[in-house]
Design a protein around this motif. Structure first.
Motif, PDB file in Angstrom:
ATOM      1  N   ASN A  38     115.194  66.075  15.016  1.00 13.33           N
ATOM      2  CA  ASN A  38     116.529  66.146  14.421  1.00 13.33           C
ATOM      3  C   ASN A  38     117.408  67.185  15.111  1.00 13.33           C
ATOM      4  OD1 ASN A  38     116.054  64.206  12.305  1.00 13.33           O
ATOM      5  ND2 ASN A  38     114.750  65.747  11.329  1.00 13.33           N
ATOM      6  N   ALA A  39     116.805  67.964  15.992  1.00 15.64           N
ATOM      7  CA  ALA A  39     117.553  68.966  16.748  1.00 15.64           C
ATOM      8  C   ALA A  39     118.073  68.343  18.039  1.00 15.64           C
ATOM      9  CB  ALA A  39     116.643  70.161  17.044  1.00 15.64           C
ATOM     10  N   PRO A  40     119.033  69.000  18.698  1.00 13.24           N
ATOM     11  CA  PRO A  40     119.548  68.479  19.974  1.00 13.24           C
ATOM     12  C   PRO A  40     118.426  68.323  21.009  1.00 13.24           C
ATOM     13  CG  PRO A  40     120.969  70.225  19.148  1.00 13.24           C
ATOM     14  CD  PRO A  40     119.749  70.215  18.276  1.00 13.24           C
ATOM     15  N   VAL A  41     118.531  67.284  21.840  1.00 12.62           N
ATOM     16  CA  VAL A  41     117.498  66.964  22.817  1.00 12.62           C
ATOM     17  C   VAL A  41     117.221  68.137  23.748  1.00 12.62           C
ATOM     18  CG1 VAL A  41     116.958  65.504  24.809  1.00 12.62           C
ATOM     19  CG2 VAL A  41     117.925  64.481  22.751  1.00 12.62           C
ATOM     20  N   ASN A  42     118.255  68.892  24.106  1.00 12.68           N
ATOM     21  CA  ASN A  42     118.056  69.984  25.063  1.00 12.68           C
ATOM     22  C   ASN A  42     117.251  71.146  24.484  1.00 12.68           C
ATOM     23  OD1 ASN A  42     120.464  70.485  23.462  1.00 12.68           O
ATOM     24  ND2 ASN A  42     120.808  72.274  24.747  1.00 12.68           N
ATOM     25  N   THR A  43     116.921  71.069  23.189  1.00 12.35           N
ATOM     26  CA  THR A  43     116.067  72.103  22.579  1.00 12.35           C
ATOM     27  C   THR A  43     114.605  71.647  22.486  1.00 12.35           C
ATOM     28  OG1 THR A  43     116.367  71.323  20.301  1.00 12.35           O
ATOM     29  CG2 THR A  43     118.018  72.862  21.168  1.00 12.35           C
ATOM     30  N   TRP A  44     114.322  70.407  22.847  1.00 15.00           N
ATOM     31  CA  TRP A  44     112.970  69.875  22.730  1.00 15.00           C
ATOM     32  C   TRP A  44     112.071  70.482  23.807  1.00 15.00           C
ATOM     33  CZ3 TRP A  44     113.757  63.868  21.822  1.00 15.00           C
ATOM     34  CH2 TRP A  44     114.507  63.692  20.647  1.00 15.00           C
ATOM     35  N   TYR A  45     110.880  70.859  23.426  1.00 18.49           N
ATOM     36  CA  TYR A  45     109.922  71.499  24.328  1.00 18.49           C
ATOM     37  C   TYR A  45     109.638  70.626  25.552  1.00 18.49           C
ATOM     38  CZ  TYR A  45     105.456  73.192  26.122  1.00 18.49           C
ATOM     39  OH  TYR A  45     104.455  73.637  26.943  1.00 18.49           O
ATOM     40  N   GLY A  46     109.755  71.230  26.745  1.00 23.24           N
ATOM     41  CA  GLY A  46     109.415  70.539  27.978  1.00 23.24           C
ATOM     42  C   GLY A  46     110.480  69.615  28.520  1.00 23.24           C
ATOM     43  N   VAL A  47     111.606  69.491  27.815  1.00 23.48           N
ATOM     44  CA  VAL A  47     112.679  68.601  28.249  1.00 23.48           C
ATOM     45  C   VAL A  47     113.825  69.431  28.827  1.00 23.48           C
ATOM     46  CG1 VAL A  47     114.385  66.873  27.548  1.00 23.48           C
ATOM     47  CG2 VAL A  47     112.088  66.863  26.532  1.00 23.48           C
ATOM     48  N   THR A  48     114.222  69.103  30.034  1.00 23.30           N
ATOM     49  CA  THR A  48     115.353  69.780  30.671  1.00 23.30           C
ATOM     50  C   THR A  48     116.510  68.796  30.808  1.00 23.30           C
ATOM     51  OG1 THR A  48     113.860  71.213  31.933  1.00 23.30           O
ATOM     52  CG2 THR A  48     116.127  71.048  32.709  1.00 23.30           C
ATOM     53  N   VAL A  49     117.677  69.243  30.357  1.00 26.86           N
ATOM     54  CA  VAL A  49     118.882  68.415  30.411  1.00 26.86           C
ATOM     55  C   VAL A  49     119.894  69.071  31.343  1.00 26.86           C
ATOM     56  CG1 VAL A  49     120.815  67.479  29.074  1.00 26.86           C
ATOM     57  CG2 VAL A  49     118.521  67.543  28.067  1.00 26.86           C
ATOM     58  N   GLN A  50     120.438  68.282  32.250  1.00 24.55           N
ATOM     59  CA  GLN A  50     121.507  68.750  33.129  1.00 24.55           C
ATOM     60  C   GLN A  50     122.603  67.700  33.183  1.00 24.55           C
ATOM     61  OE1 GLN A  50     119.954  69.731  36.990  1.00 24.55           O
ATOM     62  NE2 GLN A  50     118.887  71.570  36.299  1.00 24.55           N
ATOM     63  N   ASN A  51     123.838  68.161  33.051  1.00 22.23           N
ATOM     64  CA  ASN A  51     124.996  67.258  33.101  1.00 22.23           C
ATOM     65  C   ASN A  51     124.839  66.070  32.159  1.00 22.23           C
ATOM     66  OD1 ASN A  51     126.201  68.856  35.151  1.00 22.23           O
ATOM     67  ND2 ASN A  51     124.913  67.849  36.671  1.00 22.23           N
ATOM     68  N   GLY A  52     124.233  66.354  31.001  1.00 19.68           N
ATOM     69  CA  GLY A  52     124.127  65.329  29.973  1.00 19.68           C
ATOM     70  C   GLY A  52     123.018  64.312  30.172  1.00 19.68           C
ATOM     71  N   HIS A  53     122.120  64.572  31.122  1.00 21.36           N
ATOM     72  CA  HIS A  53     121.017  63.636  31.374  1.00 21.36           C
ATOM     73  C   HIS A  53     119.684  64.374  31.418  1.00 21.36           C
ATOM     74  CE1 HIS A  53     123.536  60.132  32.145  1.00 21.36           C
ATOM     75  NE2 HIS A  53     124.314  60.898  32.896  1.00 21.36           N
ATOM     76  N   VAL A  54     118.629  63.654  31.022  1.00 25.59           N
ATOM     77  CA  VAL A  54     117.277  64.209  31.082  1.00 25.59           C
ATOM     78  C   VAL A  54     116.814  64.186  32.543  1.00 25.59           C
ATOM     79  CG1 VAL A  54     114.882  63.929  30.353  1.00 25.59           C
ATOM     80  CG2 VAL A  54     116.745  63.428  28.755  1.00 25.59           C
ATOM     81  N   VAL A  55     116.536  65.384  33.101  1.00 25.01           N
ATOM     82  CA  VAL A  55     116.113  65.471  34.494  1.00 25.01           C
ATOM     83  C   VAL A  55     114.663  65.914  34.645  1.00 25.01           C
ATOM     84  CG1 VAL A  55     118.446  65.905  35.346  1.00 25.01           C
ATOM     85  CG2 VAL A  55     116.988  67.846  34.715  1.00 25.01           C
ATOM     86  N   GLU A  56     114.070  66.458  33.580  1.00 27.18           N
ATOM     87  CA  GLU A  56     112.686  66.902  33.674  1.00 27.18           C
ATOM     88  C   GLU A  56     111.979  66.763  32.339  1.00 27.18           C
ATOM     89  OE1 GLU A  56     109.984  70.887  34.740  1.00 27.18           O
ATOM     90  OE2 GLU A  56     112.104  70.808  35.317  1.00 27.18           O
TER      91      GLU A  56
END
Length: 281
Positions: A38-56
C-alpha cells in the motif's frame, strides 16, 4: 526532494502490477524483508525507481519461493535483476529475453529447471549472466554468442548436456566463462581461443574429450584454467601457452613429463564460484 519523491512514486500501473504478481507468486508475505504494497513502489525493499520506471530489482537471499511470472518481461526499463540465493522453481521465463536494457541477470542458487530459452540471445545489453547451482537441462543455446556485451557467463553446477557451442567464441568481451559440473561432452571448441579478454575458464567435472585446442595458445589474458575431471586425452597443445600467466591451473595430471609438473599445489584450487554473492546485497 519532495518533488523527486513524488515523481519516483508515480510508477506506471502496468509495472506496479508486474511487481504485485511477483510478490504473490513468490509468497511475498513470507519474505525476509517484505513489501508494504500500500506504500509507494519506490519504498519497496530491493526496488529501485528512476524517472518513474522500475530499473532494478534486488531480492538476493530474501526467501522467495515459487515460479517467476512471464510478466517480468514487461519491465522494459529494467537494468539489474538479482534473484539469487532463493528457492525459485520452474523455468526461466522466455519473456526475460525482451528486456533489451537488462545488463545484469543473477539467478544462481535456486531450483530453476528446464532449458535456457534460446531467445536469450536477443538480450543485447547483457553484461553478466549467472545461473549456477540450479537444475537447468538441455543444451547451451547457440544464441548466447549473439550477446556481444557479455563479460561474465556462469552456468556451472547444472544438468546441461551437449557440446559447448562454437558461437561462444564470438563473445569478444567475455572475461569469465564457468561451465563447471555439467554433463557437457565432445571436444572443446577451438573458437574459444578467440576470447582475448578471457581471464577465467572453468570447464572441470564434465565429459569433455579430445585434445586441448591449439588455439588456446592465443589466450594471453587467461589466469584461471580448470579442465580436470574430463575425458581429455591430449594436453600437447598446452606447450604453446605461457605457464607463468596462470594463477590457477587444474588439469588431470598425466605421467608424461611436461612443464606444468612443478605447479605449486597450494596455488591450485577449485574456483569457488558457488558463494560469490555471499556478501553482495
Amino acid at each position: 526532494m519532495v518533488f523527486t519523491s513524488m515523481v519516483n512514486a508515480m510508477v506506471p500501473k502496468s509495472e506496479t502490477n508486474v511487481l504485485l504478481e511477483l510478490y504473490k507468486n513468490m509468497q511475498g508475505e513470507k519474505w525476509n524483508t517484505t513489501w508494504d504494497v500500500n506504500a509507494p513502489v519506490n519504498t519497496w525493499y530491493g526496488v529501485t525507481v528512476q524517472n518513474g520506471h522500475v530499473v532494478e530489482i534486488n531480492l538476493f537471499r530474501n526467501n522467495l519461493v515459487g515460479s517467476l511470472p512471464e510478466s517480468l518481461g514487461d519491465l522494459k526499463h529494467l537494468v539489474h535483476l538479482n534473484l539469487a540465493f532463493n528457492t525459485i522453481s520452474g523455468e526461466i521465463p522466455k519473456s526475460l529475453a525482451g528486456l533489451s536494457k537488462l545488463e545484469v541477470l543473477k539467478l544462481e542458487m535456486n531450483r530453476l529447471e528446464g532449458e535456457i530459452p534460446s531467445e536469450i540471445g536477443n538480450m543485447k545489453s547483457l553484461v553478466k549472466l549467472s545461473a549456477f547451482n540450479n537444475f537447468l537441462s538441455g543444451k547451451i543455446p547457440e544464441s548466447l554468442g549473439n550477446i556481444q556485451t557479455l563479460k561474465e557467463l556462469n552456468l556451472s553446477s547444472n544438468n546441461l548436456t551437449g557440446r559447448i557451442p562454437n558461437s561462444l567464441g564470438e563473445l569478444s568481451n567475455l572475461e569469465s566463462l564457468g561451465l563447471f559440473e555439467n554433463k557437457l561432452y565432445g571436444s572443446i571448441p577451438g573458437e574459444l581461443g578467440k576470447l582475448g579478454q578471457l581471464k577465467e575458464l572453468v570447464l572441470a567435472n564434465n565429459e569433455l574429450g579430445g585434445e586441448i585446442p591449439k588455439e588456446f595458445g592465443q589466450l594471453s589474458s587467461l589466469q584461471i584454467l580448470q579442465i580436470q575431471n574430463n575425458n581429455i586425452f591430449s594436453f600437447d597443445n598446452m606447450d604453446s601457452m605461457n605457464s607463468s600467466q596462470f594463477l590457477v591451473f587444474d588439469y588431470d595430471k598425466v605421467e608424461k613429463e611436461n612443464k606444468y609438473k612443478d605447479f605449486d599445489v597450494n596455488k591450485t584450487r577449485m574456483a569457488d564460484t558457488k558463494f560469490e554473492d555471499e556478501m553482495e546485497e
